[in-house]
Design a protein around this motif. Structure first.
Motif, PDB file in Angstrom:
ATOM      1  N   ALA A 172       2.419   7.079  10.475  1.00 31.06           N
ATOM      2  CA  ALA A 172       1.915   7.532  11.773  1.00 31.06           C
ATOM      3  C   ALA A 172       0.636   6.786  12.157  1.00 31.06           C
ATOM      4  N   CYS A 173      -0.260   6.612  11.207  1.00 31.02           N
ATOM      5  CA  CYS A 173      -1.509   5.896  11.477  1.00 31.02           C
ATOM      6  C   CYS A 173      -1.250   4.418  11.763  1.00 31.02           C
TER       7      CYS A 173
ATOM      8  N   GLY B 215      -7.373   6.282   8.776  1.00 31.66           N
ATOM      9  CA  GLY B 215      -6.239   7.119   8.396  1.00 31.66           C
ATOM     10  C   GLY B 215      -5.362   6.460   7.348  1.00 31.66           C
ATOM     11  N   ILE B 216      -5.188   5.141   7.437  1.00 35.68           N
ATOM     12  CA  ILE B 216      -4.403   4.421   6.423  1.00 35.68           C
ATOM     13  C   ILE B 216      -5.146   4.417   5.092  1.00 35.68           C
ATOM     14  N   VAL B 217      -6.464   4.237   5.140  1.00 39.54           N
ATOM     15  CA  VAL B 217      -7.260   4.225   3.908  1.00 39.54           C
ATOM     16  C   VAL B 217      -7.193   5.569   3.200  1.00 39.54           C
ATOM     17  N   LEU B 218      -7.243   6.665   3.965  1.00 38.76           N
ATOM     18  CA  LEU B 218      -7.286   8.015   3.392  1.00 38.76           C
ATOM     19  C   LEU B 218      -5.922   8.702   3.364  1.00 38.76           C
TER      20      LEU B 218
ATOM     21  N   LEU C 165      -5.631  -2.016  -3.876  1.00 42.82           N
ATOM     22  CA  LEU C 165      -5.374  -2.076  -2.439  1.00 42.82           C
ATOM     23  C   LEU C 165      -6.251  -1.105  -1.655  1.00 42.82           C
ATOM     24  N   GLY C 166      -6.547   0.052  -2.245  1.00 45.23           N
ATOM     25  CA  GLY C 166      -7.394   1.017  -1.550  1.00 45.23           C
ATOM     26  C   GLY C 166      -8.765   0.444  -1.245  1.00 45.23           C
ATOM     27  N   PHE C 167      -9.343  -0.275  -2.201  1.00 47.15           N
ATOM     28  CA  PHE C 167     -10.641  -0.900  -2.001  1.00 47.15           C
ATOM     29  C   PHE C 167     -10.552  -1.996  -0.937  1.00 47.15           C
ATOM     30  N   THR C 168      -9.445  -2.753  -0.948  1.00 45.61           N
ATOM     31  CA  THR C 168      -9.263  -3.822   0.033  1.00 45.61           C
ATOM     32  C   THR C 168      -9.180  -3.267   1.445  1.00 45.61           C
ATOM     33  N   PHE C 169      -8.420  -2.206   1.626  1.00 47.79           N
ATOM     34  CA  PHE C 169      -8.299  -1.617   2.964  1.00 47.79           C
ATOM     35  C   PHE C 169      -9.631  -1.012   3.420  1.00 47.79           C
TER      36      PHE C 169
ATOM     37  N   ARG D  52       0.831  -1.209   0.000  1.00 43.94           N
ATOM     38  CA  ARG D  52       0.000   0.000   0.000  1.00 43.94           C
ATOM     39  C   ARG D  52       0.866   1.260   0.000  1.00 43.94           C
ATOM     40  N   ILE D  53       1.934   1.238   0.792  1.00 39.03           N
ATOM     41  CA  ILE D  53       2.797   2.414   0.894  1.00 39.03           C
ATOM     42  C   ILE D  53       3.663   2.586  -0.350  1.00 39.03           C
ATOM     43  N   THR D  54       4.215   1.493  -0.861  1.00 37.78           N
ATOM     44  CA  THR D  54       5.143   1.618  -1.981  1.00 37.78           C
ATOM     45  C   THR D  54       4.436   1.815  -3.322  1.00 37.78           C
ATOM     46  N   ARG D  55       3.298   1.149  -3.523  1.00 38.77           N
ATOM     47  CA  ARG D  55       2.632   1.216  -4.827  1.00 38.77           C
ATOM     48  C   ARG D  55       1.605   2.342  -4.908  1.00 38.77           C
ATOM     49  N   ASP D  56       0.731   2.425  -3.918  1.00 39.78           N
ATOM     50  CA  ASP D  56      -0.339   3.429  -3.978  1.00 39.78           C
ATOM     51  C   ASP D  56       0.133   4.814  -3.564  1.00 39.78           C
ATOM     52  N   LEU D  57       0.996   4.856  -2.536  1.00 39.49           N
ATOM     53  CA  LEU D  57       1.450   6.145  -2.011  1.00 39.49           C
ATOM     54  C   LEU D  57       2.831   6.525  -2.508  1.00 39.49           C
ATOM     55  N   HIS D  58       3.418   5.674  -3.376  1.00 37.85           N
ATOM     56  CA  HIS D  58       4.716   5.949  -4.019  1.00 37.85           C
ATOM     57  C   HIS D  58       5.831   6.176  -2.997  1.00 37.85           C
ATOM     58  N   GLY D  59       5.794   5.396  -1.932  1.00 37.21           N
ATOM     59  CA  GLY D  59       6.859   5.461  -0.947  1.00 37.21           C
ATOM     60  C   GLY D  59       8.030   4.583  -1.337  1.00 37.21           C
TER      61      GLY D  59
END
Length: 399
Positions: free
Chosen positions: A300-301, A288-291, A359-363, A232-239
């Motif tokens: 942080a969340c 918070g993780i979803v949004l 992943l956003g839908f899954t979370f 979720r962090i690496t793919r969706d949020l580009h971390g």
């Protein structure tokens, strides 16, 4: 509280869960050295964790009907034997059987050890949280021990992995022999005879069923976050990959902190207040993780979610034992084994959902599951039972 006894049991929990953590830690080394396929690896993981979760309630039933203190050291010694044989065996079938043996040892350990820890802790919720964190600490050392002892194509040195169990077995033997050990055993036997004619409170299976449903609703978000948070962090949020790994570390470390904090809160605001607080704080953390708009926000969340989700952990274990006062080991086996394994069993479904919808839908779906678990947690009712006479007397004598 018998701190000495509790410390000994916490140490055994660390050693036992060390071998539980060594199963996934050894799998990558086996892939490199023996060329196992992903299907073969999944089969070994099923032998080590799935089988353990299924049979754990059976060991709980046995421990309730035939209390045997030797199940505690036998459990982690058998788990160690399974890990050693798995590392030394070259044949896949023998390796599978060895890891299944490890899982059986782990399953045999938990129900009687959890009941013994409850007896040693008395009415303190903090005692159960300390015992629970012992297992977390042991599991966290598994990757380091595997890399140090058998890393770099050296599975032939797997016999070294049995040393922690042998050392703890010797400590257990010394602590349970001699004058103090004999006095504790005699007092415990006398108390069992005295309490044999006392009426036992009934099991509240209906309330226990609601608690199991609550824990199932807890396990699904836990396993999903553990398996998909980094993606979720690496793919969706580009971390970065480092941020994804840091999130998993934060989630695990926060879980240990939350377990200890939950025990401390349980002794101050009560068991039910701790359970409800944990679930209510977990909801905005998951949202918070979803949004989350950035990896830093998600990190942080994640820390807050790990702390919140593990606040109720120790309280749920003692509540399960009080719902089934005639079968406390069975209650421990179901809540710590079968109910928690449901999250792993349904994780492939959420993987398919992620492939189809993202992943956003899954979370978001996981957040809905956590909402349902929170509703169930809010309807749980407390039930306080005094420790059984045999456990009380044995604890006081040991002290």
């Amino acid at each position: 509280m018998n701190k000495r006894r509790l410390g000994l049991l916490t140490g055994t929990h660390a050693v036992n869960d060390l071998y539980q953590g060594l199963v996934p830690a050894l799998l990558p080394l086996m892939v490199l050295e023996r060329g196992y396929s992903y299907t073969a690896v999944a089969g070994l993981m099923l032998a080590g964790t799935g089988l353990s979760s299924v049979v754990q309630p059976l060991f709980g039933l046995y421990a309730d009907r035939h209390p045997r203190s030797w199940l505690v050291p036998t459990g982690f010694l058998v788990a160690a034997l399974g890990i050693v044989l798995a590392g030394l065996s070259r044949d896949y079938l023998l390796t599978w059987i060895a890891i299944a043996l490890c899982g059986l040892g782990i399953a045999a350990y938990h129900p009687p050890a959890t009941v013994a820890a409850r007896a040693a802790g008395g009415t303190s919720q903090k005692a159960m949280s300390v015992f629970s964190v012992g297992g977390t600490i042991g599991a966290s050392f598994a990757p380091v021990l595997a890399a140090t002892a058998v890393g770099g194509g050296s599975l032939s040195r797997s016999y070294l992995l049995g040393l922690p169990a042998l050392a703890m077995g010797a400590i257990w033997l010394l602590a349970n022999t001699g004058t103090s050990g004999n006095a504790a055993a005699a007092a415990s036997a006398a108390a069992r005879r005295a309490g044999a004619h006392m009426p036992k409170p009934h099991n509240d299976w209906r309330a226990f069923g609601w608690l199991v449903a609550t824990i199932v609703g807890w396990s699904i978000p836990y396993v999903t976050v553990l398996s998909m948070l980094s993606l979720r962090i690496t793919r969706d949020l580009h971390g970065t990959a480092f941020q994804g790994a840091a999130a998993l570390t934060a989630f695990t470390a926060a879980g240990a902190v939350g377990t200890l904090l939950g025990g401390w809160l349980g002794d101050r605001i009560g068991r039910m207040g701790t359970i409800r607080t944990g679930y209510l704080f977990a909801l905005p953390s998951m949202a918070g993780i979803v949004l989350a708009p950035s990896p830093a926000w998600a990190l942080a969340c994640t820390a807050l979610l790990g702390t919140s989700m593990f606040l109720p952990f120790a309280a749920q274990v003692t509540l399960a034992q009080d719902y089934l006062p005639r079968n406390p080991a069975t209650a421990s086996g179901i809540t710590l084994g079968l109910a928690l394994s449901v999250g792993g069993l349904v994780s492939p479904l959420f993987g398919m959902l992620s492939d189809a919808r993202g992943l956003g839908f899954t979370f978001t779906a996981v957040l809905c599951v956590l909402c349902a678990a929170t509703v169930l947690a809010l309807r749980l009712r407390n039930r306080t039972m005094q420790p059984p006479p045999a456990e009380t007397a044995g604890t006081e004598a040991a002290a």
